[in-house]
Design an enzyme around this catalytic site. Sequence first.
Site, short mmCIF file in Angstrom:
data_model
loop_
_atom_site.label_atom_id
_atom_site.label_comp_id
_atom_site.label_asym_id
_atom_site.label_seq_id
_atom_site.Cartn_x
_atom_site.Cartn_y
_atom_site.Cartn_z
CG ASP A 107 20.25 37.14 61.53
OD1 ASP A 107 20.82 35.95 61.76
OD2 ASP A 107 21.04 37.94 60.81
CE LYS A 167 22.31 41.60 61.90
NZ LYS A 167 21.37 40.98 60.95
CE LYS A 197 24.84 38.86 60.44
NZ LYS A 197 23.71 38.19 59.91
#
Length: 235
Positions: A107, A167, A197
């Site tokens: 991430d 995300k 996400k």
Amino acid sequence: MPSAREILQQGLERIGGPEDLAARIDSTLLNPKATEADAEDLVKKAAEHGFRCAVLTPAHSIRVSKLAEKLGVKLCSVIGFPLGQTLLEAKLVEAQAVLEAGVKELDVVPNFSLGPDGVYREVSDIVRLAKGYGALVKVILEAPLWDDDKLSLLVDSSRRAGADVVKTSTGVYTKGGDPLTVYRLARLAKPIGLGVKASGGIKTGIDAILAVGAGADIIGTSSAERVLESFKSLA
């Protein structure tokens, strides 16, 4: 944007049940007070509940990597977290170290001060490294900070760089798990083949349902067990 009722209904239709929701959850521990024992506990609970993966800092990811492998839990490490304004060279060192330890997802917080083209160049280098290990890359875009035009440029930069998922937020500076933010990101990302996400402020089963209904494929939360139990109580 669909109404709240429509988003809720879509979420309920998309989530097949508790096991399906668990398989969408990235169970997260990024608290500066967290100990190695806390990280080990996160991995054990991810195995117990069938969470999609366990998300940890690079240091904790490396320390619990053998336990995660033993229990069959996929690990994700944050890179450049939370501000993103570390040198690319430092991010590549972080990524290399966790990938060598067996981490399967990254991430990544890009350096937004470089602009969309700079984000593209930075993420490209990290993706190139990650793909050599067969790892997936998620790019944290802090979506609430940007208008639609800027967000569209950042989404496109992530796609061109080879990222797999975008995300909503780190959850540190913005709380990007709300339906509006998820919807804004999903409508830009989904048509060009990127997963979404949702992360930031997702604490209950209803929060998760709304995020999925608004377009999220993955739920990032530091309250994974509470979200799952809350969802079960709705049945």
